[in-house]
Design an enzyme around this catalytic site. Sequence first.
Site, PDB file in Angstrom:
ATOM      1  N   SER A  90     -11.357  54.290 -39.010  1.00 22.17           N
ATOM      2  CA  SER A  90     -10.523  53.259 -39.400  1.00 22.17           C
ATOM      3  C   SER A  90      -9.031  53.228 -38.618  1.00 22.17           C
ATOM      4  O   SER A  90      -8.311  52.730 -38.811  1.00 22.17           O
ATOM      5  CB  SER A  90      -9.859  53.790 -40.861  1.00 22.17           C
ATOM      6  N   LYS A 141      -8.173  49.807 -37.890  1.00 23.30           N
ATOM      7  CA  LYS A 141      -7.276  48.951 -38.394  1.00 23.30           C
ATOM      8  C   LYS A 141      -5.887  48.885 -37.750  1.00 23.30           C
ATOM      9  O   LYS A 141      -5.051  47.897 -37.979  1.00 23.30           O
ATOM     10  CB  LYS A 141      -6.965  49.593 -39.743  1.00 23.30           C
ATOM     11  N   SER A 197      -5.665  53.328 -46.235  1.00 23.26           N
ATOM     12  CA  SER A 197      -6.602  53.023 -45.269  1.00 23.26           C
ATOM     13  C   SER A 197      -7.725  52.065 -46.219  1.00 23.26           C
ATOM     14  O   SER A 197      -8.839  52.301 -45.902  1.00 23.26           O
ATOM     15  CB  SER A 197      -7.304  54.332 -44.638  1.00 23.26           C
TER      16      SER A 197
END
Length: 310
Positions: A84, A87, A145
Amino acid sequence: MRAHRVCAVAVTAATAGSVLAAGVAVAPAQAAPVTTTVTPAALGAALAAPKAPTVTAKGAFLMNAGTGATLYGKGADTRLPTGSTTKIMTAKVVLAAKGLDLNSKVTIQKAYSDYIVKNNASSARLIVGDKVTVRQLLYGMMLPSGCDAAYALADKFGTGRTRDARVKSFIGKMNATARSLGLKNTHFDSFDGGGGKGNYSTARDLTKLAVSAMKNTTFRAVVRTTSTKQRTLTRSGGHRDMAWTNTNPLLRSYKGTLGIKTGSGPNAKYCLVFAAQRGGKTLYGTLLASSSDVNRAKDAGRLLDHGFKR
């Protein structure tokens, strides 16, 4: 008896009166170096650099943001899954969008929640039909997240007549941004890091990306937030409060932490992109494929301690 010669280190100082240097009187009119004797052990201690820490991560990098100097590297240019931490790029592309309105509303679609269920992905717990602002989606993506929040942003800021086309074009923007930043060992095939072998980067590249992303004031405000409550508009016209907590452990455990983003997954293991500031010095770093969530936090703390001592 002959005098034994001793190894010495000369320290230059301006002197106003008589100075005794190596047993020789110096006239008051002269400015002479003062010579003092330093033992080899003391000299070694003074010149030795701090010992580099041991980290469990396969890829690690630490840099001084002010000077650009590399302070630590381990497999820094090895391509690894990013989880993640992807992101960070998703947020950067959104915040660079032409005519961006952070208060514009996005209606949460069933496809976003279905994606979470299908992939067992991390979630901001968005509810189908709710109307959420772009700013709130950024918080939902970067703190808990939320892959549903990331999907919603990719859908809104991509271009095309279908959702798949919009998401594909958004990922294209992510890769174009990576190229513009000179991230030669970075490629994305998803908006949230949940892609396959085509989603990779390096500790050095992600650190460079973090430095670039943190130039945006909205991004900085989001990633340094420990927790937040956001009120959203429901499908029925009512309101719902969404509570989100940041997954970045350094915000609660390491003084001076500025943010950035965690990441994890079966292939990515445990990742962390981080930044901290102390005494006017700002450090950025990345850990990829650490052995556990506990160890990635310890590794980051060791690297930052090492960097601030240098």
